[in-house]
Scaffold this active site. Structure first.
Site, PDB file in Angstrom:
ATOM      1  N   GLU A 143      -4.845  18.951 -11.331  1.00 19.46           N
ATOM      2  CA  GLU A 143      -5.649  19.238 -12.523  1.00 19.46           C
ATOM      3  C   GLU A 143      -5.660  20.746 -12.781  1.00 19.46           C
ATOM      4  OE1 GLU A 143      -9.923  18.618 -12.344  1.00 19.46           O
ATOM      5  OE2 GLU A 143      -9.789  17.562 -14.255  1.00 19.46           O
TER       6      GLU A 143
ATOM      7  N   GLU B 103     -18.540  11.593 -11.557  1.00 22.06           N
ATOM      8  CA  GLU B 103     -17.541  11.746 -12.629  1.00 22.06           C
ATOM      9  C   GLU B 103     -16.689  12.928 -12.236  1.00 22.06           C
ATOM     10  OE1 GLU B 103     -18.905   8.703 -14.948  1.00 22.06           O
ATOM     11  OE2 GLU B 103     -17.129   9.935 -15.249  1.00 22.06           O
TER      12      GLU B 103
ATOM     13  N   LYS C 278     -29.227  20.825 -11.717  1.00 23.16           N
ATOM     14  CA  LYS C 278     -28.583  22.088 -11.313  1.00 23.16           C
ATOM     15  C   LYS C 278     -27.407  22.295 -12.261  1.00 23.16           C
ATOM     16  CE  LYS C 278     -25.753  24.165  -9.276  1.00 23.16           C
ATOM     17  NZ  LYS C 278     -24.891  25.138  -9.985  1.00 23.16           N
TER      18      LYS C 278
ATOM     19  N   CYS D 142     -12.332  16.738 -18.807  1.00 24.28           N
ATOM     20  CA  CYS D 142     -11.912  15.961 -17.627  1.00 24.28           C
ATOM     21  C   CYS D 142     -10.848  14.922 -17.966  1.00 24.28           C
ATOM     22  CB  CYS D 142     -13.132  15.296 -17.022  1.00 24.28           C
ATOM     23  SG  CYS D 142     -14.115  14.432 -18.250  1.00 24.28           S
TER      24      CYS D 142
HETATM   25  P1  NAD Z   1     -17.178  22.087  -9.721  1.00 22.82           P
HETATM   26  O1  NAD Z   1     -17.057  20.861  -8.892  1.00 22.82           O
HETATM   27  O2  NAD Z   1     -16.748  23.378  -9.122  1.00 22.82           O
HETATM   28  O3  NAD Z   1     -18.689  22.327 -10.169  1.00 22.82           O
HETATM   29  C1  NAD Z   1     -19.438  21.332 -10.822  1.00 22.82           C
HETATM   30  C2  NAD Z   1     -20.891  21.510 -10.477  1.00 22.82           C
HETATM   31  O4  NAD Z   1     -21.044  21.329  -9.069  1.00 22.82           O
HETATM   32  C3  NAD Z   1     -21.441  22.912 -10.776  1.00 22.82           C
HETATM   33  O5  NAD Z   1     -22.769  22.805 -11.208  1.00 22.82           O
HETATM   34  C4  NAD Z   1     -21.391  23.594  -9.429  1.00 22.82           C
HETATM   35  O6  NAD Z   1     -22.316  24.637  -9.301  1.00 22.82           O
HETATM   36  C5  NAD Z   1     -21.722  22.442  -8.491  1.00 22.82           C
HETATM   37  N1  NAD Z   1     -21.251  22.600  -7.118  1.00 22.82           N
HETATM   38  C6  NAD Z   1     -20.211  23.335  -6.658  1.00 22.82           C
HETATM   39  N2  NAD Z   1     -20.110  23.212  -5.309  1.00 22.82           N
HETATM   40  C7  NAD Z   1     -21.090  22.382  -4.913  1.00 22.82           C
HETATM   41  C8  NAD Z   1     -21.494  21.843  -3.661  1.00 22.82           C
HETATM   42  N3  NAD Z   1     -20.867  22.151  -2.522  1.00 22.82           N
HETATM   43  N4  NAD Z   1     -22.537  20.989  -3.629  1.00 22.82           N
HETATM   44  C9  NAD Z   1     -23.175  20.642  -4.769  1.00 22.82           C
HETATM   45  N5  NAD Z   1     -22.851  21.120  -5.982  1.00 22.82           N
HETATM   46  C10 NAD Z   1     -21.821  21.982  -6.062  1.00 22.82           C
HETATM   47  O7  NAD Z   1     -16.440  21.778 -11.057  1.00 22.82           O
HETATM   48  P2  NAD Z   1     -16.179  22.769 -12.256  1.00 22.82           P
HETATM   49  O8  NAD Z   1     -14.993  23.588 -11.913  1.00 22.82           O
HETATM   50  O9  NAD Z   1     -17.437  23.460 -12.630  1.00 22.82           O
HETATM   51  O10 NAD Z   1     -15.855  21.731 -13.431  1.00 22.82           O
HETATM   52  C11 NAD Z   1     -14.600  21.298 -13.682  1.00 22.82           C
HETATM   53  C12 NAD Z   1     -14.348  19.981 -13.003  1.00 22.82           C
HETATM   54  O11 NAD Z   1     -15.254  19.013 -13.486  1.00 22.82           O
HETATM   55  C13 NAD Z   1     -12.972  19.433 -13.320  1.00 22.82           C
HETATM   56  O12 NAD Z   1     -12.416  18.894 -12.165  1.00 22.82           O
HETATM   57  C14 NAD Z   1     -13.263  18.340 -14.328  1.00 22.82           C
HETATM   58  O13 NAD Z   1     -12.305  17.334 -14.406  1.00 22.82           O
HETATM   59  C15 NAD Z   1     -14.559  17.837 -13.861  1.00 22.82           C
HETATM   60  N6  NAD Z   1     -15.248  17.142 -14.952  1.00 22.82           N
HETATM   61  C16 NAD Z   1     -15.299  15.796 -14.915  1.00 22.82           C
HETATM   62  C17 NAD Z   1     -15.916  15.103 -15.955  1.00 22.82           C
HETATM   63  C18 NAD Z   1     -15.970  13.597 -15.951  1.00 22.82           C
HETATM   64  O14 NAD Z   1     -16.757  13.043 -16.712  1.00 22.82           O
HETATM   65  N7  NAD Z   1     -15.176  12.922 -15.138  1.00 22.82           N
HETATM   66  C19 NAD Z   1     -16.497  15.803 -17.014  1.00 22.82           C
HETATM   67  C20 NAD Z   1     -16.419  17.184 -17.005  1.00 22.82           C
HETATM   68  C21 NAD Z   1     -15.792  17.840 -15.952  1.00 22.82           C
END
Ligand code: NAD
Length: 499
Positions: A403, A269, A194, A303
């Site tokens: 963040e 992650e 997804k 991240c």
């Molecule tokens: P997000 O958590 O909003 O979304 C990430 C993914 O999860 C998307 O595909 C989204 O559609 C999905 N999602 C959202 N709500 C969901 C739910 N209730 N159930 C299942 N899936 C759901 O994050 P974002 O804003 O898209 O990305 C930024 C975040 O990701 C930041 O916090 C960043 O630090 C983190 N990040 C972490 C890493 C790492 O390796 N630690 C790498 C990249 C990004």
């Protein structure tokens, strides 16, 4: 900001891809519409224009995709030899290499990273595929001694865990999806992916190339759609054995709850607020650009960005002046601007979020010494913010604890190494971190005592699939990278043979 930009022309292949009337889901080796027939728009963060219309998958589509993934897992794919899977990965490698220019253009158009950055990710991406191809033939159990009476032989076998649910964010899917795709193909698992609703296009092109390379139907399925609907349905689905999730800590908690349905294995992650510690003896010619790009790269949407920059008091003034000068020299532009070092933020929502943190920083008493503006003129319709530096930040302020996920650097002064270590550890996160000093023993003392999954010395943010990647504390758990990576896609079966 660059108002005289020279934009890279899109290749015919990219134009053709982007001019498709709509992009469907990939289920069971076919491109299909969502069961609801719903579609949603995806926009260029550089201009705000619609650049694609995507099928909006829901619960029914996730269910169909999981069943296809299960059927593929139980089918002929499970009998592919390691060499066959390895050869598949080599074919995939060649196709990715051949089509890379198009993929980089699609990624830049979709998530806003400058074209120079996405083009430069070619070597990293190809390394990922070679890494997983090399791992394919190394999966092995053990023969074990035992204290049993009689002639009983004991051993362990490694078996693929089954159907993976992969949920990825928007900040660099072209490369980050390979942590999952590579492991699936190396181990014989299958997957339902997804992608993030804001940046799904590169994954949709990659899944086509995987099938062109000979991937059996149902091994990799992609369901585009909203996180709270398609993502939630995938995280909850009882037919999924393991979730690999990258995203925010808030969503990570929801995934943990959803996984309880059938005790799914989890790899998370999550977010970060990483410390970057600069001692007075550091080589500032390297530390200033290194620490600054440790925050600004990808417009701060990384991240492990080292957003809390702890600077030893004797050099605070000089560091701030040089960091501000560096920040104002960074070229921000349209993602196809060949000279841009930074592109836009992913969306209007993210822009509003970053601007509200910049406003908060000033209200909390930090000193804005550079940037802090939404960029206008030729970039007015995109989601651009200038690289921003705050000095006089206190580690307890919200801009130093939460963040932001934008190009916002906070300078926090310290006196001693002990103080820097204590301040660096005062965070709920534990993903990355760095130390800049010419004294290796100081560096190692700090490295040992900072509670994070990754530390860099005199550099920031280099990564390699051969080496571990991941966090501790609220930044998540579950190994990525290195030899441990494939183990998380396998389980161990103990075998007793009465001879
Ligand atoms: P997000 O958590 O909003 O979304 C990430 C993914 O999860 C998307 O595909 C989204 O559609 C999905 N999602 C959202 N709500 C969901 C739910 N209730 N159930 C299942 N899936 C759901 O994050 P974002 O804003 O898209 O990305 C930024 C975040 O990701 C930041 O916090 C960043 O630090 C983190 N990040 C972490 C890493 C790492 O390796 N630690 C790498 C990249 C990004």
């Amino acid at each position: 900001m660059n108002s005289q930009a020279s934009l890279a022309p899109l290749s015919d292949a990219t134009k053709k891809f982007l001019s498709r009337e709509k992009h469907g889901l990939w289920i069971g080796g076919e491109e299909v519409s969502a069961a609801s027939e719903k579609i949603f728009d995806t926009r260029s963060p550089s201009t705000g224009e619609v650049i694609g219309r995507l099928a909006e998958g829901g619960e029914e589509d996730i269910d169909r995709a999981v069943h296809c993934a299960r059927a593929a897992f139980e089918g002929p794919w499970s009998r592919w030899s390691p060499y066959e899977r390895q050869l598949l990965l080599y074919r995939v490698h060649d196709l990715m290499e051949k089509n890379f220019d198009q993929l980089a253009e699609i990624e830049s158009m979709d998530m806003g990273a400058p074209i120079s950055r996405t083009r430069a990710s070619k070597a990293a991406l190809l390394k990922f595929i070679l890494f997983f191809a090399s791992q394919t033939a190394t999966i092995a159990g053990e023969t074990l001694q035992n204290g049993l009476p009689g002639e009983v032989v004991t051993m362990s076998l490694k078996a693929p865990v089954g159907v993976i649910g992969g949920i990825v964010p928007w900040n660099g899917p072209l490369v980050s999806q390979w942590w999952l795709l590579g492991a699936v193909m190396a181990t014989g698992c299958t997957i339902v992916l997804k992608p993030a609703e804001d940046a799904s296009l590169s994954m949709l092109r990659v899944v086509e190339l995987l099938h062109e390379a000979g991937l059996p139907a149902g091994v990799v399925n992609v369901v585009t759609g909203m996180g709270g609907i398609a993502g939630e349905a995938l995280a909850r689905h009882p037919g999924v054995d393991r979730i690999a999730f990258t995203g925010s800590t808030v969503t990570g908690r929801k995934i943990i709850e959803a996984s309880a349905v059938n005790i799914k294995k989890l790899q998370l992650e999550l977010g970060g607020k990483s410390p970057d510690i600069i001692f007075a003896d550091a080589d500032l010619d390297k530390a200033v650009p290194g620490a600054s790009m440790g925050v600004f790269a990808n417009s701060g949407q990384i991240c492990y960005a080292g957003t809390r920059v702890f600077v030893q008091r004797p050099i605070v003034k000089e560091f701030c002046a040089r960091a501000a000068e560096f920040a104002s020299s960074v070229r921000v532009g349209h993602s196809l601007d060949v000279d841009a070092q930074l592109g836009p933020l992913i969306s209007e929502r993210q822009l509003d979020r970053v601007m509200s943190y910049i406003d908060l920083g000033s209200r909390e008493g930090a000193k804005l010494i550079c940037g802090g503006e939404r960029l206008g003129d030729s970039l007015a319709n995109g989601y651009f913010v200038s690289p921003t530096v705050f000095s006089d930040v206190d580690n307890g302020m919200r801009i130093a604890q939460e963040e932001i996920f934008g190009p916002v650097l906070s300078v926090i002064p310290f006196d001693t190494a002990e103080e820097a270590i204590a301040l660096a550890n005062q965070t709920e996160y534990g993903l990355g971190g760095a130390v800049w000093t010419r004294d290796l023993s100081t560096a190692l003392r700090v490295v040992k005592r900072i509670h994070t999954g990754m530390m860099w010395v005199n550099c920031y943010g280099v990564t390699d699939p051969l080496v571990g990647f991941g966090g501790t504390k609220h930044s998540g758990y579950g190994a990525k990278g290195g030899r441990a990576h494939l183990d998380t896609y396998l389980y161990t079966k103990t075998v007793y043979i009465n001879t």
